[in-house]
Design a protein around this motif. Structure first.
Motif, PDB file in Angstrom:
ATOM      1  N   ILE A 326       0.858  -1.193   0.000  1.00 54.27           N
ATOM      2  CA  ILE A 326       0.000   0.000   0.000  1.00 54.27           C
ATOM      3  C   ILE A 326       0.892   1.241   0.000  1.00 54.27           C
ATOM      4  CG2 ILE A 326      -1.772   1.263   1.275  1.00 54.27           C
ATOM      5  CD1 ILE A 326      -2.600  -1.515   2.442  1.00 54.27           C
ATOM      6  N   ILE A 327       1.882   1.234   0.880  1.00 48.46           N
ATOM      7  CA  ILE A 327       2.948   2.252   0.811  1.00 48.46           C
ATOM      8  C   ILE A 327       4.099   1.607   0.041  1.00 48.46           C
ATOM      9  CG2 ILE A 327       4.598   3.629   2.128  1.00 48.46           C
ATOM     10  CD1 ILE A 327       2.552   3.754   4.392  1.00 48.46           C
ATOM     11  N   ALA A 328       4.634   2.375  -0.954  1.00 48.11           N
ATOM     12  CA  ALA A 328       5.480   1.748  -1.973  1.00 48.11           C
ATOM     13  C   ALA A 328       6.780   1.143  -1.468  1.00 48.11           C
ATOM     14  CB  ALA A 328       5.778   2.752  -3.084  1.00 48.11           C
ATOM     15  N   ASN A 329       7.419   1.747  -0.460  1.00 41.40           N
ATOM     16  CA  ASN A 329       8.706   1.220  -0.014  1.00 41.40           C
ATOM     17  C   ASN A 329       8.970   1.600   1.438  1.00 41.40           C
ATOM     18  OD1 ASN A 329      10.197   3.866   0.012  1.00 41.40           O
ATOM     19  ND2 ASN A 329       9.646   3.789  -2.176  1.00 41.40           N
ATOM     20  N   GLN A 330      10.005   0.994   2.014  1.00 40.45           N
ATOM     21  CA  GLN A 330      10.326   1.211   3.424  1.00 40.45           C
ATOM     22  C   GLN A 330      10.674   2.657   3.734  1.00 40.45           C
ATOM     23  OE1 GLN A 330      13.356  -1.224   5.156  1.00 40.45           O
ATOM     24  NE2 GLN A 330      12.038  -3.025   5.316  1.00 40.45           N
ATOM     25  N   THR A 331      11.453   3.293   2.861  1.00 46.72           N
ATOM     26  CA  THR A 331      11.873   4.654   3.162  1.00 46.72           C
ATOM     27  C   THR A 331      10.670   5.591   3.213  1.00 46.72           C
ATOM     28  OG1 THR A 331      14.058   4.264   2.222  1.00 46.72           O
ATOM     29  CG2 THR A 331      13.372   6.539   2.424  1.00 46.72           C
ATOM     30  N   LEU A 332       9.773   5.453   2.237  1.00 44.55           N
ATOM     31  CA  LEU A 332       8.549   6.253   2.242  1.00 44.55           C
ATOM     32  C   LEU A 332       7.761   5.959   3.524  1.00 44.55           C
ATOM     33  CD1 LEU A 332       7.334   8.260   0.220  1.00 44.55           C
ATOM     34  CD2 LEU A 332       6.054   6.405  -0.806  1.00 44.55           C
TER      35      LEU A 332
END
Lengths: 657, 657
Positions: A326-332
């Motif tokens: 749902i959220i594209a990646n860990q950093t985001l």
């Protein structure tokens, strides 16, 4: 003694009461008021400036210091080519319409929203006479109520209600042409005049100026601080010993020439931003500290939910949201969680905070994914922080425009080993045979991929091969002109353009929402407003109140001030000749969490009282004990209940407060 | 062990070395460098941003907190009428000339200065072949040396030398016409082309823009933050419980569209200012805390000395300067001394700091007296702080333009009692006699002063009196029409427009001068630059240097970082794989005053070494002792000599450094 159970919701929130408090105590005021003002420009007075700088100081700690970011301070004035490259000159714009008769300029999406919302309110009134229209700004409210007499109780067909709601849910997704169609289809006119409006046209939101005395160097005031980070990327990378990831951070003024700013501090033409640009390897957007925030729970409103016409949030952990894509990646995801932790720490009500994903058409031209931290307030849900994945967009466009490479050269720990066919051209023989066309032949071979080279090698092994240039010219090659061999290649370096994750904070919007979330009135007296700001951001932490202006109290007041300063607690003395009740009421409005009262008994006994803002409860104890206790309260290492155990309850409260 | 006697003047100052350090370590860099830059715009990188925010933090403590000033944060964008009223639209300008052939734009006063200075240098060379021309910027230096071959040893007549020197001393005092005359009289041409230049014309230094979508609301970017204070005067006064004196303070960005900015950070188009507006009773400019600064000694360069063609300073105390009327009043003197204390505290060399009074023509249009804090640097003496008495100018012009009174209403403790003649007019009888001309008669009497009324009273006592209007018309008055009596009047209130004393700081200029004053190179190696910034403003206070990147050192490094953070000391870890010598050299350039080295012995023995930047001397001791000592060093409660008594001297220095 004072009641320790505080009912903060005895009176429903009224924006006009808060606004009158904020203006009266000079938190902020419309700028150029004595010149009749300019829309969208505000000045911060003493308590507003302090609140703002406390929020910024906490931001600096929470992000820059804790995460070792590289701070920057770049210029506002920017020459035009920068924003031509970044796409802002072409696309940083809103759609505006003009009133066909008066020429008044309106923002197209806001017009559609306000008119359809008013129709829906009027429909609901028809269906339920007890219905109260939700949050709108004061001006609108007046107009709406004026209009309500006219519009009141106009029931709409069920299908139209559904259609209006669908439009409102997708409002940020429309193009200018579509907004124009909506106006025509639904007969949307300027509500102030009932006149039709023009077709939407684009208005660029950047303020323009001219640099230098010749008049031929156009420039803009930056609408965001981000470009200053990107343009300095090479220097930042060098400062960080040429290693990635790293983040730069900047707190500064930005400018947007809003079409028709109306919602107080929420939509202004000049504002303070705090922006982070986190530069990361595009192939590895994991974050080393992600596990620290994995379990943070958030209300998410994703793109698909909105596109289906709904605004229902999903409660989930950041970890789950990233795991499920749902959220594209860990950093985001890491930054979304850190934003949540920051906002709730300074006093934003977590129940009125959600993260909304941008829809496809809504996204800024440079972003590939974006989540807004939206805070609910009396104007609705307002974007206060954006958290965008800008990918390699900005570094690429500036690099292309200037020819200056904005890349990372990574020395690989273990070189990448590959095998591939390599052609070795005998240049002198080629020139002898092909003359001026040698370079054409060379290009054909150079552009061949591994499979093509392998095929050519096979043909040459059989004697002669024919190659064809892009424009269809044929050349005959023989084995004496070139050899093709399979070779092992070691790649010790890797070059790439970093991606950028950008959390971008609108400090003024956060500040305003915090003020709304902090405001209430005392149950027994609606006129007595209180701002329950956390001590962390409150403009003044402790108010020292001498009960009399007699000289006998001076030394003790000076002693307490000095001891608080030594303990790092910011205090102020209110020695005005107002009654103590009025002085405390003023400081409740200023959000001062604690008060120390000094009277003649203090001088005799060495004791002072300590007052808590929200409960108005008072404790009493020796000066040093009270200072030690209030220091811990301000630093949030103890709560008031603990303080009440350490110090005696003071009974003279009612007389004083 | 390292030599503890440091010779900081072994190598003469070279600006190019400092500039290369500042650029290499990204203290600051020309903005938009990859777009070939824009003159007069600079970006601050990580160490420059930190240095700047430390200077600002100390300013906030020294002025706002210590003196209980009211902080403000007002807008940059300002509608045109504000600067029309303030006089900036008409008069905030410099004189520019154009190269008659190329059209290049030059600032007229700078042109005169540079050309005459070059001629004087060439004359001095003729008189003394060993003469070295003084500080000039690099570009000029190159041109001067190129030109020197041509100009070298051109001796001027003694009278002309005297005349040039006289012109240079009074340079800020000339009008545009006078600058034009100087160019013609002394054949001053563009040194880059030898072409003649045009007559000086005015160029307004404010950046213009347009507010809102209609294009019909012109605005400017503020060239100073001051107007934001003045326009909010009524709210500030109310916030201060309607009492005077009080001061407002603001730190923020301002903008000046300089004609041809050339001197690095000293003349830029966008800069951070810190401004104080101290509002004071015009009849009482004493300052309650003046005695605290009375004995501060300063170098003063007053107006008369300059007008006589000299630049010789006088060393005097602030007390004596105010007593002798050299500085106009106590409040102005108080701020001059506080400015001196601030600048020297952050590291400005007091021997290169003087206070210069403005000459009559040089003064800004709003000022009645002004003293500049000028700091000597390689470009010459540069104004870094202005301290002006703006009198009632600003409040008066804005009040006149808007009709909004910007005044103080003072309730007098003891009313002022006066006796005077008061006329009582019998209106009905006057109307009967004079009809339409009654008001003319009334005005005549109303405008009479005490002596005139007394004379009229005497005449009426004798029967009839004749009064005359301004346009010569005569009217006969008789005792039935009016009576005149002596009355006692009590005045309980006093209304007045406050005066304003304005200390105004250019943060970037101060920062640059501080960098020059802090820079030197090690005696044994000119390439090893050091910035001896005081710990108070140094970007990083302590550098933690693990001698190896092995994991065994991690826990101790983390422990030291955490303990320093708890002690309020800002540290950074340098765990790059560079040699320890290179890491320390880098941090000498960054101005980091102390270093803590962690090695395997540290883990075994629990001891670490502490290095001092300037001497490179190292001490050794248990972790907690070193942390306690360095905390005191950073807070300036002990000196290095004291630290050397508390900890043991470390002998391994040479090997490490």
């Amino acid at each position: 003694m004072a009641n320790t159970v505080v009912n903060k919701t005895a009176h429903p929130f009224e924006r006009s009461r808060l606004e009158s408090l904020l203006l009266g105590r000079f938190f902020y005021a419309p700028a150029f008021e004595i010149y009749s003002g300019v829309k969208g420009l505000y000045d911060f007075g003493p308590p507003g400036s302090s609140l703002q700088s406390n929020i910024i100081a906490e931001w600096r700690k929470h992000f820059i210091i804790q995460e070792h970011m590289l701070e920057l301070d770049t210029t506002v004035i920017t020459p035009a080519p920068v924003f031509e490259a970044s796409g802002h000159v072409a696309r940083f714009a809103d759609w505006m319409v003009k009133d066909a008769k008066t020429g008044e300029v309106l923002r197209a999406d806001h017009l559609v929203k306000n008119v359809l919302q008013a129709r829906l309110d009027s429909d609901r009134l028809a269906r339920d006479p007890a219905y109260q229209p939700p949050k709108e700004d004061n001006k609108k409210k007046k107009k709406a109520s004026a209009g309500k007499a006219k519009l009141a109780a106009v029931k709409l067909p069920d299908e139209l209600v559904a259609e209006y709601e669908n439009i409102l849910a997708k409002l940020d997704n429309y193009t200018g042409t579509e907004l124009g169609e909506l106006c025509r289809m639904h007969k949307i006119t300027n509500p102030d005049t009932d006149n039709e409006v023009s077709e939407p046209t684009m208005f660029n939101l950047m303020f323009q100026t001219s640099i230098g005395p010749t008049g031929d160097v156009p420039g803009y005031l930056r609408p965001e601080t981000a470009q200053g980070h990107f343009l300095n990327f090479s220097r930042l990378l060098a400062f960080n010993n040429n290693t990635l990831p790293f983040a730069s951070a900047q707190i500064g003024r930005s400018f947007r020439n809003e079409i028709a700013p109306r919602s107080g501090l929420l939509r202004v033409r000049e504002f303070t931003m705090a922006e982070i640009e986190h530069f990361v390897d595009p192939d590895d957007k994991s974050h080393p500290n992600f596990d620290e925030v994995r379990d943070v729970e958030l209300d998410l409103l994703d793109r698909h939910t909105q596109e289906s016409g709904s605004t229902k949030v999903t409660r989930t952990t950041v970890g789950a949201a990233v795991d499920q894509g749902i959220i594209a990646n860990q950093t985001l995801g890491y930054f979304v969680a850190r934003i949540y932790l920051f906002l709730t720490k300074i006093g934003i009500n977590p129940k009125r905070l959600r993260f909304r994903q941008h829809m496809a058409n809504e996204m800024a031209h440079y972003a590939t994914d974006c989540w807004d931290a939206e805070i609910e307030n009396s104007f609705g849900w307002t974007e206060c922080v954006g958290c965008a994945d800008r990918a390699a967009y900005d570094l690429t466009v500036h690099s292309n425009k200037t020819g200056h490479p904005l890349i990372v050269k990574e020395q690989l720990a273990t070189p990448i080993v590959t095998e591939r066919e390599v052609a070795d051209l005998k240049m002198s023989l080629l020139v002898k045979k092909f003359g001026k066309e040698t370079s054409a032949v060379k290009d054909i071979v150079r552009e061949m991929d591994d499979a093509q080279l392998l095929r050519l090698k096979g043909e040459l092994a059989q004697g002669t091969a024919t190659v064809v240039s892009n424009d269809g010219k044929e050349y005959k090659l023989t084995p004496d002109l070139l050899t093709i061999e399979r070779k092992t290649l070691k790649l010790g370096k890797r070059e790439y353009t970093p991606n950028v994750i950008e959390p971008s904070f609108g400090i003024g919007r956060i500040l305003y929402c915090l003020l709304e979330h902090s405001f209430w009135s005392r149950e027994q007296d609606i006129e007595r407003g209180v701002l329950s700001l956390p001590a962390l951001v409150a403009p003044t932490k402790v108010l020292i109140v001498p009960l009399s202006s007699k000289k006998e109290l001076f030394p003790l007041v000076a002693e307490i001030t000095a001891k608080l300063r030594k303990a790092g607690v910011f205090s102020r003395v209110d020695d005005s000749n107002k009654s103590i009740g009025r002085r405390y009421a003023r400081n409740d409005e200023l959000g001062t969490p604690f008060g120390i009262t000094v009277d003649f008994a203090s001088v005799q006994n060495g004791t002072v009282t300590l007052r808590e803002r929200d409960t108005t409860m008072q404790l009493i104890g020796p000066v040093d004990d009270v200072i030690a206790t209030v220091t811990e309260l301000v630093n949030d290492t103890i709560e008031w209940a603990e303080a009440a155990k350490r110090l005696a309850v003071y009974d003279g409260v009612q007389a004083l407060d």
